[in-house]
Scaffold this motif. Structure first.
Motif, mmCIF file in Angstrom:
data_model
loop_
_atom_site.group_PDB
_atom_site.id
_atom_site.type_symbol
_atom_site.label_atom_id
_atom_site.label_comp_id
_atom_site.label_asym_id
_atom_site.label_seq_id
_atom_site.Cartn_x
_atom_site.Cartn_y
_atom_site.Cartn_z
ATOM 1 N N ALA A 336 0.503 -1.316 0.353
ATOM 2 C CA ALA A 336 0.136 -0.224 0.015
ATOM 3 C C ALA A 336 1.025 1.164 0.035
ATOM 4 C CB ALA A 336 -0.851 0.000 1.050
ATOM 5 N N LEU A 337 1.098 2.033 -1.336
ATOM 6 C CA LEU A 337 1.092 2.938 -1.267
ATOM 7 C C LEU A 337 0.398 4.354 -0.638
ATOM 8 C CD1 LEU A 337 3.953 3.323 -4.069
ATOM 9 C CD2 LEU A 337 4.415 3.321 -2.096
ATOM 10 N N ASN A 338 1.050 4.889 0.299
ATOM 11 C CA ASN A 338 -0.402 5.655 0.704
ATOM 12 C C ASN A 338 -0.260 7.370 -0.569
ATOM 13 O OD1 ASN A 338 -1.889 7.319 2.726
ATOM 14 N ND2 ASN A 338 -0.019 7.544 4.597
ATOM 15 N N GLN A 339 -1.904 6.916 -0.598
ATOM 16 C CA GLN A 339 -2.633 8.233 -1.021
ATOM 17 C C GLN A 339 -2.293 9.325 -0.891
ATOM 18 O OE1 GLN A 339 -5.261 6.196 -4.656
ATOM 19 N NE2 GLN A 339 -3.615 4.898 -4.385
ATOM 20 N N ARG A 340 -2.443 9.145 0.478
ATOM 21 C CA ARG A 340 -3.365 10.754 1.620
ATOM 22 C C ARG A 340 -1.139 11.515 0.874
ATOM 23 N NH1 ARG A 340 -4.156 6.111 3.301
ATOM 24 N NH2 ARG A 340 -6.658 6.063 3.778
ATOM 25 N N TYR A 503 2.399 6.511 7.238
ATOM 26 C CA TYR A 503 3.118 5.813 6.004
ATOM 27 C C TYR A 503 3.060 6.578 5.101
ATOM 28 C CZ TYR A 503 -0.933 3.441 5.083
ATOM 29 O OH TYR A 503 -2.182 2.904 5.223
ATOM 30 N N ASP A 504 4.611 5.999 3.954
ATOM 31 C CA ASP A 504 4.310 5.496 2.821
ATOM 32 C C ASP A 504 4.382 4.875 2.360
ATOM 33 O OD1 ASP A 504 5.513 8.748 3.005
ATOM 34 O OD2 ASP A 504 7.920 7.882 2.210
ATOM 35 N N TYR A 536 -9.100 -0.488 6.948
ATOM 36 C CA TYR A 536 -8.155 -1.369 6.133
ATOM 37 C C TYR A 536 -7.414 -0.925 4.505
ATOM 38 C CZ TYR A 536 -9.522 -3.880 9.679
ATOM 39 O OH TYR A 536 -9.932 -4.370 10.818
ATOM 40 N N ASN A 537 -8.367 0.699 4.333
ATOM 41 C CA ASN A 537 -8.236 1.172 3.692
ATOM 42 C C ASN A 537 -6.900 1.680 3.607
ATOM 43 O OD1 ASN A 537 -8.313 2.751 1.235
ATOM 44 N ND2 ASN A 537 -10.079 3.353 0.940
ATOM 45 N N PHE A 538 -5.529 0.724 3.518
ATOM 46 C CA PHE A 538 -4.127 1.320 3.515
ATOM 47 C C PHE A 538 -3.463 2.094 2.710
ATOM 48 C CE2 PHE A 538 -3.211 -2.623 6.005
ATOM 49 C CZ PHE A 538 -4.657 -2.232 7.154
ATOM 50 N N PRO A 539 -4.360 2.274 0.976
ATOM 51 C CA PRO A 539 -3.889 2.802 -0.248
ATOM 52 C C PRO A 539 -4.336 4.243 0.163
ATOM 53 C CG PRO A 539 -4.149 0.917 -0.585
ATOM 54 C CD PRO A 539 -4.536 1.145 0.647
ATOM 55 N N GLY A 540 -5.623 4.782 0.511
ATOM 56 C CA GLY A 540 -5.965 5.717 0.214
ATOM 57 C C GLY A 540 -7.354 5.602 -0.434
ATOM 58 N N ILE A 541 -8.064 4.638 -0.277
ATOM 59 C CA ILE A 541 -8.700 5.024 -2.585
ATOM 60 C C ILE A 541 -9.626 5.157 -1.943
ATOM 61 C CG2 ILE A 541 -10.009 3.612 -4.059
ATOM 62 C CD1 ILE A 541 -7.893 1.258 -3.312
ATOM 63 N N ALA A 542 -10.090 6.152 -2.508
ATOM 64 C CA ALA A 542 -10.808 7.336 -3.170
ATOM 65 C C ALA A 542 -11.173 8.032 -4.143
ATOM 66 C CB ALA A 542 -10.579 7.983 -2.258
#
Length: 626
Positions: A336-340, A503-504, A536-542
């Protein structure tokens, strides 16, 4: 036995029950084949139940197996706020703290799921359930013999308290599964009524029926969210025996278990004692297994499986190495790459980072050829897409044209295959090109954006093994100009930062239910879960298009419809690379001291050895361990 809490498991990270997705009206035809206003012994999302009302035991159970003995167990998976490295609370139903794995065995739910069906539930605390004509009200008849471990009867008041409290104060992955619950009422001491808004789907209501029930009286003088190391009484088949906080815990079989002769529990949970020891690192745990202090271990480290199981007990046949089939349900290990964080929001960046991972070199040189390269968040299931979309899939995808990547309408994305040298110039040139297109160009030894800011990537880990496996990957990232580094943190800090999305990049591994729900998928992929701590939306999908497809899952009235919708979701997620698929294991690789008996084949939808296996005294005597 299997509850809603055990159908979705996690390794290294967390697990949940359901999630936030788009609300859609419940299509009544989804219940067309379910009798209403009639007491039912079981429920299924689609199709018929395998077991009739008078069944004696599940087929995978072994009523004739001997009782007693112990299993010293290295847990392969855990749920909610649990940790295999330490524990500081005995409350697994909240977000805070670290609870010990398998503490859920202290509790029963209204219903339990079978391990040889994808989505069927049978009465546990409840003997029957009735569904109203509008399919929004579920009325449960409780078994009058049900008792908590302190001897108190399980009443409808306890059940109502549990559901209201879990919705308000429970772990986010429990609370969101009750989002559409509007009422939890004790009609009388033995009758419990659960009412939903009408926006829920049938599959989502089933997830809620396996939640553990706790006694209301226990919380009369203590807050639900601050119970610490107090043992919350349960009605399940185990109790806590000896324990030392952060070091070990033992679960003892309850001789007074009220349900031991009922069909849902008969022939399961044979061991008198289940012991779990806690280790901060995998190597001390492996050494404890070699000494016989741990007697069952599933091995997830390929190097250990290949070269470290050569100790004398293996040669003597006292320790067995064995492979078992994995379950028939979706599973994934993904980054998961954090898109936030803005620099990871561009899919070209995510694709470029993925291109720098040379799986073929890693599998050959680090993983002993024991892994496959994962393409999908739905590996090992019928929900993994292949080739081009079908007509049924296009009916969902075409209205989203322009909102989803154009590649969705062609052959589904699959992982690139390198030349195996660890330095595939073709793939690295493509990665550099993608970074450039995303606005990151080489300046000196690093990549920078138009503001001159360097591209930094910190990979948060909680064990040194990932650094060993992915060290070459990060060397490659640095070669093309990424300021890439590992950040090793302890378990408590890892869990805290993960829950706050601080996290990144992290690695997550999950096993999903065989019949994913709109709520469950929303917790991983839905916009509403993006900023919910503990989701568990670790990547920050929106993404509205992703949400729209998740809504289609909720509208499915047949298994074929459900499969079509999830295939579409798979195509879009893979085209976007929100979750970056990583490596996959196609077998359970386990080692155990030859002390146990078990029935074969294992069930298709679960592998809880602590419940299915038993102590075999003759085998123990044969190796001098009786």
């Amino acid at each position: 036995m299997s509850t809603a809490l055990s159908r979705l498991t996690r390794r290294r990270l967390l697990q949940g029950l359901g999630a936030a997705g788009l609300a859609s009206a419940l299509p009544l035809r989804a219940f067309a084949d379910v009798a209403t206003d009639t007491p039912l012994h079981g429920l299924s999302a689609f199709g018929d139940l395998k077991y009739p009302a008078n069944f004696q035991a599940f087929d995978y159970a072994t009523p004739e197996a001997p009782q007693g003995g112990r299993m010293n167990y290295s847990v392969p998976n855990w749920i909610l706020n649990q940790s295999p490295q330490t524990f500081d609370t005995l409350n697994t139903f909240i977000l805070q703290g670290n609870a010990p794995p398998r503490i859920e065995s202290l509790y029963d739910g209204l219903m339990v799921s079978s391990l040889d069906e994808p989505d069927s539930l049978y009465g546990a605390l409840a003997s029957t359930v009735e569904i109203s004509a509008d399919r929004n009200v579920f009325t449960f008849a409780l078994r009058p013999e049900a008792r908590f471990s302190d001897g108190a009867p399980v009443t409808a008041g306890d059940v109502a308290f549990t559901y209201r409290t879990l919705k308000e104060k429970g772990h986010p992955s429990i609370a969101v599964s009750l989002r559409e619950m509007t009422e939890a009422v004790a009609v009388d001491a033995q009758t419990f009524r659960l009412t939903f808004s009408g926006k829920q789907t049938y599959q989502e209501t089933l997830e809620a029926f396996g939640l553990p029930v706790v006694p209301e009286a226990f919380f009369a003088d203590r807050p639900f969210e601050r119970t610490g190391l107090d043992v919350i009484p349960g009605s399940g088949g185990r109790r806590i025996g000896r324990m030392e906080v952060g070091r070990f815990i033992e679960y003892e079989k309850r001789e007074d278990y009220w349900a031991k002769d009922l069909a849902f529990a008969r022939g399961l949970d044979h061991f008198q004692t289940i012991r779990i020891d806690f280790f901060r690192d995998r190597q001390p745990a492996l050494e404890a297994f070699k000494k016989g202090e741990i007697t069952f271990r599933e091995e997830f480290t390929t190097r250990s499986w290949a070269v470290e199981y050569d100790f004398p007990a293996v040669a003597a046949g006292h320790v067995i190495k064995r492979e078992f089939p994995v379950e028939t349900r979706p599973k994934f290990q993904c980054w998961a790459l954090n898109q936030r964080r803005e620099r990871f929001a561009d899919p070209r960046v995510r694709r470029a980072i993925n291109l720098c991972f040379d799986f073929e070199w890693t599998n050959q040189n680090i993983l002993f050829g024991l892994r496959t390269h994962s393409d999908s968040p739905f590996e090992g299931s019928p929900y993994k897409a292949a080739g081009r979309p079908s007509e049924a899939e296009l009916a969902i995808l075409e209205p989203l044209r322009g909102q989803v990547p154009e590649g969705v309408f062609g052959d589904v994305w699959v992982q690139p295959v390198s030349d195996g040298t660890g330095n595939d110039r073709r793939l690295l040139r493509e990665a550099v090109k993608l970074f450039d297109e995303a606005g990151w160009t080489r300046q000196g030894s690093g990549l920078v954006n138009g503001k001159g800011e360097p591209f930094r990537l910190e990979y948060m880990i909680n064990g040194a093994e990932q650094q060993r496996v992915y060290g070459k990957f990060f060397d490659t990232l640095r070669r093309i100009g990424v300021d890439a580094s590992f950040r090793l943190v302890d378990e408590a800090q890892y869990q805290d930062r993960q829950q706050r999305f601080d996290y990144d990049m992290i690695l997550a591994a999950f096993s999903l239910g065989a019949t994913p729900t709109r709520e469950g998928l929303g917790l991983f992929f839905g916009s509403r879960a993006r900023n919910v701590p503990g989701s568990y939306n670790f990547p920050g999908i929106a993404d509205p298009a992703v949400d729209a497809i998740i809504a289609k899952v909720g509208e499915a009235t047949t298994r074929a419809d459900l499969t079509t919708a999830i295939l579409c979701l798979d195509r879009v997620l893979r085209a976007r690379l929100d979750w970056i698929p990583n490596i996959n294991a196609d077998m359970h690789r386990v080692a155990y001291w030859d002390l146990f008996g078990f029935k074969e084949p294992k069930p298709d939808y679960g592998f809880p050895v602590e419940s299915l296996w038993w102590y075999d005294e003759a085998r123990a005597k044969a190796i001098g361990r009786a």
